[in-house]
Design an enzyme around this catalytic site. Structure first.
Site, PDB file in Angstrom:
ATOM      1  N   CYS A   1      48.639 -49.468 -10.067  1.00  5.80           N
ATOM      2  CA  CYS A   1      48.291 -48.737  -8.849  1.00  5.80           C
ATOM      3  C   CYS A   1      46.815 -48.911  -8.524  1.00  5.80           C
ATOM      4  O   CYS A   1      45.957 -48.846  -9.406  1.00  5.80           O
ATOM      5  CB  CYS A   1      48.631 -47.261  -9.013  1.00  5.80           C
ATOM      6  SG  CYS A   1      50.385 -46.984  -9.355  1.00  5.80           S
TER       7      CYS A   1
ATOM      8  N   CYS B   1      49.908 -48.958 -18.937  1.00  3.52           N
ATOM      9  CA  CYS B   1      50.865 -48.662 -17.883  1.00  3.52           C
ATOM     10  C   CYS B   1      51.513 -49.957 -17.425  1.00  3.52           C
ATOM     11  O   CYS B   1      50.885 -51.022 -17.468  1.00  3.52           O
ATOM     12  CB  CYS B   1      50.169 -47.960 -16.714  1.00  3.52           C
ATOM     13  SG  CYS B   1      51.348 -47.351 -15.470  1.00  3.52           S
TER      14      CYS B   1
ATOM     15  N   CYS C   1      44.309 -46.320  -9.837  1.00  2.00           N
ATOM     16  CA  CYS C   1      44.304 -45.988 -11.259  1.00  2.00           C
ATOM     17  C   CYS C   1      43.923 -47.161 -12.155  1.00  2.00           C
ATOM     18  O   CYS C   1      43.238 -46.973 -13.142  1.00  2.00           O
ATOM     19  CB  CYS C   1      45.690 -45.474 -11.645  1.00  2.00           C
ATOM     20  SG  CYS C   1      45.802 -44.781 -13.282  1.00  2.00           S
TER      21      CYS C   1
END
Length: 167
Positions: free
Chosen positions: A27, A23, A30
């Protein structure tokens, strides 16, 4: 055709495929600081995903959700989507994305018949977005959202509700 069913005898017609674990956001909820990504060899290849979906579509799977990590980080994603959208029996392909890389691909997604996008967006406040994602991409994601709506895409917003962060 033999349809897939679950333990309660419900028909299964939907599959979710994570095409990468990588990714471009970080975040809090996560991506831990010490995140270890899978080796690329451990991920399903382009050919394996297409073959799997050929088999599953003959068993009644007609809906696919593409997820990640961030699916648009996978270099062969568009070619994969073209192949999947052309499979007999596949009626609906949806994508879950954080929106950072998505905007430029909207016309191609439409050409393939992909109209369903789940957009991960945990706040509508730029500073909070940066605190949550550790990236300065709020404006990009909001531009993607506006473009998706402008192009008549069906958009759902995914939000992770966090006490005293975005409640």
């Amino acid at each position: 055709m033999h349809m897939l069913t679950d333990a309660h005898n419900r028909t299964i017609n939907y599959i979710r495929i994570a095409v990468t674990d990588r990714c471009n956001l970080r975040c809090n909820y996560c991506m831990p600081e010490n995140m270890h990504f899978m080796k690329r060899a451990a991920l399903l290849t382009f050919e394996e995903i297409v073959r799997l979906m050929q088999l599953l579509s003959t068993a009644g799977i007609n809906k696919i959700r593409i997820t990640g990590g961030e699916p648009f980080l996978r270099q062969d994603l568009l070619q994969l989507l073209y192949k999947l959208s052309a499979l007999p029996g596949i009626e609906n392909i949806a994508i879950t994305t954080n929106g950072v890389l998505t905007q430029s691909f909207i016309p191609q997604l439409q050409d393939m018949g992909i109209r369903h996008i789940n957009l991960s967006l945990d706040t509508l406040q730029e500073k909070k977005f940066e605190r949550i994602t550790h990236r300065n991409e709020f404006i990009t994601v909001m531009q993607t959202l506006e473009s998706l709506v402008k192009h008549n895409m069906q958009v759902k917003i995914n939000t992770v509700v966090m006490q005293q962060v975005n409640t």
